[in-house]
Design a protein around this motif. Structure first.
Motif, PDB file in Angstrom:
ATOM      1  N   LEU A 126       0.829  -1.208   0.000  1.00  0.00           N
ATOM      2  CA  LEU A 126       0.000   0.000   0.000  1.00  0.00           C
ATOM      3  C   LEU A 126       0.857   1.249   0.000  1.00  0.00           C
ATOM      4  O   LEU A 126       1.959   1.253   0.553  1.00  0.00           O
ATOM      5  CB  LEU A 126      -0.883   0.030   1.255  1.00  0.00           C
ATOM      6  CG  LEU A 126      -1.862  -1.113   1.438  1.00  0.00           C
ATOM      7  CD1 LEU A 126      -2.495  -1.040   2.813  1.00  0.00           C
ATOM      8  CD2 LEU A 126      -2.922  -1.087   0.353  1.00  0.00           C
ATOM      9  N   ASP A 127       0.335   2.309  -0.597  1.00  0.00           N
ATOM     10  CA  ASP A 127       0.949   3.624  -0.468  1.00  0.00           C
ATOM     11  C   ASP A 127       0.369   4.275   0.779  1.00  0.00           C
ATOM     12  O   ASP A 127      -0.837   4.475   0.880  1.00  0.00           O
ATOM     13  CB  ASP A 127       0.657   4.489  -1.691  1.00  0.00           C
ATOM     14  CG  ASP A 127       1.505   4.113  -2.888  1.00  0.00           C
ATOM     15  OD1 ASP A 127       2.584   3.517  -2.695  1.00  0.00           O
ATOM     16  OD2 ASP A 127       1.101   4.423  -4.016  1.00  0.00           O
TER      17      ASP A 127
ATOM     18  N   THR B 136       0.363   7.531   3.330  1.00  0.00           N
ATOM     19  CA  THR B 136       0.689   8.949   3.473  1.00  0.00           C
ATOM     20  C   THR B 136       1.092   9.197   4.923  1.00  0.00           C
ATOM     21  O   THR B 136       0.309   8.938   5.844  1.00  0.00           O
ATOM     22  CB  THR B 136      -0.522   9.832   3.119  1.00  0.00           C
ATOM     23  OG1 THR B 136      -0.950   9.517   1.794  1.00  0.00           O
ATOM     24  CG2 THR B 136      -0.163  11.312   3.201  1.00  0.00           C
TER      25      THR B 136
ATOM     26  N   ILE C 257      -4.113   5.532   5.135  1.00  0.00           N
ATOM     27  CA  ILE C 257      -4.451   5.092   3.793  1.00  0.00           C
ATOM     28  C   ILE C 257      -5.693   5.871   3.364  1.00  0.00           C
ATOM     29  O   ILE C 257      -6.778   5.665   3.921  1.00  0.00           O
ATOM     30  CB  ILE C 257      -4.711   3.570   3.776  1.00  0.00           C
ATOM     31  CG1 ILE C 257      -3.491   2.847   4.325  1.00  0.00           C
ATOM     32  CG2 ILE C 257      -5.036   3.106   2.364  1.00  0.00           C
ATOM     33  CD1 ILE C 257      -3.759   1.399   4.663  1.00  0.00           C
TER      34      ILE C 257
ATOM     35  N   THR D   4       4.491  12.767   2.966  1.00  0.00           N
ATOM     36  CA  THR D   4       5.295  11.884   2.122  1.00  0.00           C
ATOM     37  C   THR D   4       4.557  10.569   1.903  1.00  0.00           C
ATOM     38  O   THR D   4       3.974  10.018   2.836  1.00  0.00           O
ATOM     39  CB  THR D   4       6.666  11.606   2.783  1.00  0.00           C
ATOM     40  OG1 THR D   4       7.310  12.849   3.056  1.00  0.00           O
ATOM     41  CG2 THR D   4       7.544  10.749   1.895  1.00  0.00           C
ATOM     42  N   ILE D   5       4.586  10.049   0.673  1.00  0.00           N
ATOM     43  CA  ILE D   5       3.966   8.771   0.335  1.00  0.00           C
ATOM     44  C   ILE D   5       5.033   7.685   0.441  1.00  0.00           C
ATOM     45  O   ILE D   5       6.077   7.770  -0.216  1.00  0.00           O
ATOM     46  CB  ILE D   5       3.383   8.778  -1.099  1.00  0.00           C
ATOM     47  CG1 ILE D   5       2.473   9.981  -1.323  1.00  0.00           C
ATOM     48  CG2 ILE D   5       2.697   7.443  -1.408  1.00  0.00           C
ATOM     49  CD1 ILE D   5       1.260  10.025  -0.455  1.00  0.00           C
ATOM     50  N   ILE D   6       4.775   6.663   1.263  1.00  0.00           N
ATOM     51  CA  ILE D   6       5.741   5.583   1.488  1.00  0.00           C
ATOM     52  C   ILE D   6       5.148   4.263   0.988  1.00  0.00           C
ATOM     53  O   ILE D   6       4.121   3.815   1.515  1.00  0.00           O
ATOM     54  CB  ILE D   6       6.084   5.441   2.992  1.00  0.00           C
ATOM     55  CG1 ILE D   6       6.540   6.767   3.591  1.00  0.00           C
ATOM     56  CG2 ILE D   6       7.114   4.331   3.205  1.00  0.00           C
ATOM     57  CD1 ILE D   6       7.827   7.305   3.021  1.00  0.00           C
ATOM     58  N   PRO D   7       5.761   3.622  -0.010  1.00  0.00           N
ATOM     59  CA  PRO D   7       5.319   2.275  -0.384  1.00  0.00           C
ATOM     60  C   PRO D   7       5.578   1.341   0.800  1.00  0.00           C
ATOM     61  O   PRO D   7       6.707   1.242   1.298  1.00  0.00           O
ATOM     62  CB  PRO D   7       6.196   1.910  -1.580  1.00  0.00           C
ATOM     63  CG  PRO D   7       6.855   3.187  -2.011  1.00  0.00           C
ATOM     64  CD  PRO D   7       6.880   4.077  -0.819  1.00  0.00           C
ATOM     65  N   THR D   8       4.525   0.674   1.270  1.00  0.00           N
ATOM     66  CA  THR D   8       4.591  -0.085   2.519  1.00  0.00           C
ATOM     67  C   THR D   8       4.059  -1.498   2.321  1.00  0.00           C
ATOM     68  O   THR D   8       2.970  -1.687   1.792  1.00  0.00           O
ATOM     69  CB  THR D   8       3.767   0.636   3.610  1.00  0.00           C
ATOM     70  OG1 THR D   8       4.268   1.967   3.762  1.00  0.00           O
ATOM     71  CG2 THR D   8       3.849  -0.092   4.940  1.00  0.00           C
ATOM     72  N   ARG D   9       4.848  -2.478   2.771  1.00  0.00           N
ATOM     73  CA  ARG D   9       4.413  -3.873   2.761  1.00  0.00           C
ATOM     74  C   ARG D   9       3.821  -4.181   4.136  1.00  0.00           C
ATOM     75  O   ARG D   9       4.483  -4.057   5.159  1.00  0.00           O
ATOM     76  CB  ARG D   9       5.596  -4.805   2.461  1.00  0.00           C
ATOM     77  CG  ARG D   9       5.180  -6.238   2.220  1.00  0.00           C
ATOM     78  CD  ARG D   9       6.306  -7.128   1.696  1.00  0.00           C
ATOM     79  NE  ARG D   9       7.520  -7.092   2.496  1.00  0.00           N
ATOM     80  CZ  ARG D   9       8.619  -6.392   2.218  1.00  0.00           C
ATOM     81  NH1 ARG D   9       8.682  -5.645   1.130  1.00  0.00           N
ATOM     82  NH2 ARG D   9       9.659  -6.420   3.005  1.00  0.00           N
TER      83      ARG D   9
END
Length: 184
Positions: free
Chosen positions: A7-8, A10, A49, A74-79
């Protein structure tokens, strides 16, 4: 790892901050909500999210485990590795927990069991105590696995589609009537 939810997120609050920023869905801005009342600081980056509405009327929260602190917005790609189930001032307020997906240091992390046990204790302790000086009660019910977190995310996406236009107070009042088990 291919089935894991990516997920991206914020970021609202950088790790180690005492400032509680809050996203305002109406204005689409991140604003200062308050300064934490006690000595605690956020143990990890804290974000949301945008497409998922939690039972408390706010966007679904995510703690992003990383070595760095990230600026609000900031948008963080998150697993997503799992979640922490909690009740905050009588409302279900889930926190998904994930790792930054673009840092090779975290590529082998696939479940909460892969994070240091003490880090999860710090997260739990932070949320159990960060509102004590406000005389508000928070109860951490426990940690959940990635499958549980994925189901929660999907449920919250559906709620955002269905109820995202409602004012927060109207949404919570409606949900308290329809789903009293989510409010204690």
């Amino acid at each position: 790892m291919n089935n894991q939810l990516l997920l991206d997120v914020t970021i609202e609050i950088p790790k180690d901050s005492k400032v509680k920023y809050e996203f305002d869905r109406k204005t689409q801005q991140i604003k200062v909500d308050r300064i934490l009342y006690g000595a605690n600081t956020y143990p990890q980056n804290y974000g949301f999210i945008p497409e998922a509405l939690d039972w408390d009327g706010d966007e679904l929260d995510v703690l992003v485990y990383a070595q760095q602190s990230f600026n609000p917005g900031t948008i963080i790609p998150t697993r997503i590795l799992g979640a922490m189930e909690m009740i905050d001032d009588g409302e279900t307020d889930t926190k998904l927990i994930g790792v930054i997906a673009v840092d090779p240091r975290f590529s082998g992390k696939t479940s909460l069991k892969d994070l240091p046990e003490h880090s999860l204790k710090e997260i739990k302790n932070f949320f159990e105590t960060y509102k004590l000086l406000q005389n508000k009660k928070v109860m951490v019910k426990g940690f959940k696995d990635a499958n549980w977190a994925t189901k929660e995310y999907k449920e919250c996406v559906n709620m955002m589609k269905k109820y995202g236009k409602l004012p927060k107070d109207t949404f919570v009042k409606k949900m308290k009537k329809e789903h009293p088990e989510k409010y204690k």
